[in-house]
Design a protein around this motif. Structure first.
Motif, PDB file in Angstrom:
ATOM      1  N   GLN A  79      63.636  45.159 -14.963  1.00  0.00           N
ATOM      2  CA  GLN A  79      63.017  45.064 -13.635  1.00  0.00           C
ATOM      3  C   GLN A  79      61.920  44.008 -13.574  1.00  0.00           C
ATOM      4  N   GLY A  80      61.628  43.400 -14.719  1.00  0.00           N
ATOM      5  CA  GLY A  80      60.581  42.382 -14.743  1.00  0.00           C
ATOM      6  C   GLY A  80      59.175  42.963 -14.656  1.00  0.00           C
ATOM      7  N   ASP A  81      59.033  44.268 -14.973  1.00  0.00           N
ATOM      8  CA  ASP A  81      57.707  44.892 -14.951  1.00  0.00           C
ATOM      9  C   ASP A  81      57.093  44.824 -16.355  1.00  0.00           C
ATOM     10  N   TYR A  82      56.460  43.694 -16.641  1.00  0.00           N
ATOM     11  CA  TYR A  82      55.990  43.456 -18.008  1.00  0.00           C
ATOM     12  C   TYR A  82      54.782  44.319 -18.382  1.00  0.00           C
ATOM     13  N   ASP A  83      53.974  44.699 -17.387  1.00  0.00           N
ATOM     14  CA  ASP A  83      52.835  45.571 -17.696  1.00  0.00           C
ATOM     15  C   ASP A  83      53.318  46.930 -18.177  1.00  0.00           C
ATOM     16  N   ALA A  84      54.271  47.487 -17.461  1.00  0.00           N
ATOM     17  CA  ALA A  84      54.809  48.787 -17.857  1.00  0.00           C
ATOM     18  C   ALA A  84      55.532  48.674 -19.197  1.00  0.00           C
ATOM     19  N   ALA A  85      56.251  47.582 -19.385  1.00  0.00           N
ATOM     20  CA  ALA A  85      56.968  47.394 -20.649  1.00  0.00           C
ATOM     21  C   ALA A  85      55.979  47.348 -21.811  1.00  0.00           C
ATOM     22  N   MET A  86      54.851  46.708 -21.596  1.00  0.00           N
ATOM     23  CA  MET A  86      53.847  46.624 -22.657  1.00  0.00           C
ATOM     24  C   MET A  86      53.273  48.001 -22.952  1.00  0.00           C
ATOM     25  N   ARG A  87      53.000  48.779 -21.903  1.00  0.00           N
ATOM     26  CA  ARG A  87      52.465  50.137 -22.131  1.00  0.00           C
ATOM     27  C   ARG A  87      53.444  50.970 -22.948  1.00  0.00           C
ATOM     28  N   ASN A  88      54.709  50.883 -22.606  1.00  0.00           N
ATOM     29  CA  ASN A  88      55.685  51.682 -23.342  1.00  0.00           C
ATOM     30  C   ASN A  88      55.974  51.108 -24.717  1.00  0.00           C
ATOM     31  N   PHE A  89      55.763  49.817 -24.850  1.00  0.00           N
ATOM     32  CA  PHE A  89      55.862  49.239 -26.186  1.00  0.00           C
ATOM     33  C   PHE A  89      54.858  49.923 -27.120  1.00  0.00           C
ATOM     34  N   PHE A  90      53.623  50.128 -26.627  1.00  0.00           N
ATOM     35  CA  PHE A  90      52.619  50.776 -27.476  1.00  0.00           C
ATOM     36  C   PHE A  90      52.975  52.229 -27.741  1.00  0.00           C
ATOM     37  N   LYS A  91      53.591  52.877 -26.757  1.00  0.00           N
ATOM     38  CA  LYS A  91      54.071  54.245 -26.992  1.00  0.00           C
ATOM     39  C   LYS A  91      55.123  54.251 -28.084  1.00  0.00           C
TER      40      LYS A  91
END
Ligand code: HEC
Length: 105
Positions: A79-91
Motif C-alpha cells: 500500500q506504500g505505507d512506509y511508516d506503518a511498515a517500519m513500525r511493524n518491522f520493529f515488531k
C-alpha cells in the motif's frame, strides 16, 4: 534485517518486498526444521534448546507472531505505507528476539 530496514527507510519498494518475502518463506519453513528426534543439540552443535520439543505449541505460536508481522509489513509495503511498515518491522524484530530468548541456548 538490515537490508529490509534500509529499504523501508529509503522507500525502495522492490528491494523491501524482496527482503520481507524472505522472512515469510522462512517462517513457513522454520517449524519443519526442528522435527522431533533432532533435539540432540549437544552432539550436533546446534544451539536449539531442548525446550522446543517440550513446548512445541509455544514455539509455533512465536513463529506465527513472526509470520504475522512479516505479512503485515508486506501488505503495508504494497500500500506504500512506509511508516506503518517500519513500525511493524520493529515488531517483527522483537518477535525474533522473543523466540531466541525462549528457545535458543
Ligand atoms: C519461532 C522461533 C524463532 C524465530 C521467530 C526466529 N528464530 Fe532465529 N533461531 C531460532 C532457533 C531455535 C535458533 C537456533 C538454531 C540452531 O542453532 O539449530 C535460531 C538461530 C538464529 C541465528 C543463528 C543461526 C546460526 O546459523 O547459528 C540467527 C542469525 C537467527 N536465528 C536470526 C533470526 C532473525 C533475524 C529472526 C527474525 C527475523 C529470527 N531468527 C526468528 C528460532 C527462531
Amino acid at each position: 534485517m538490515r537490508v529490509l530496514r534500509d529499504s523501508i527507510k529509503s522507500q525502495d519498494k522492490n528491494e523491501a518486498l524482496h527482503a520481507v518475502d524472505f522472512h515469510i518463506v522462512w517462517s513457513r519453513k522454520l517449524p519443519a526444521m526442528f522435527p522431533q528426534g533432532s533435539e540432540a543439540s549437544i552432539s550436533n552443535g546446534s544451539d536449539a534448546s531442548g525446550d522446543i520439543w517440550e513446548n512445541f505449541e509455544r514455539f509455533e505460536r512465536l513463529n506465527l507472531d513472526y509470520q504475522k508481522t512479516a505479512l503485515m509489513v508486506r501488505s503495508e509495503l504494497d500500500q506504500g505505507d512506509y511508516d506503518a511498515a517500519m513500525r511493524n518491522f520493529f515488531k517483527m524484530a522483537r518477535s525474533c528476539k522473543a523466540c531466541h530468548e525462549n528457545f535458543r541456548n
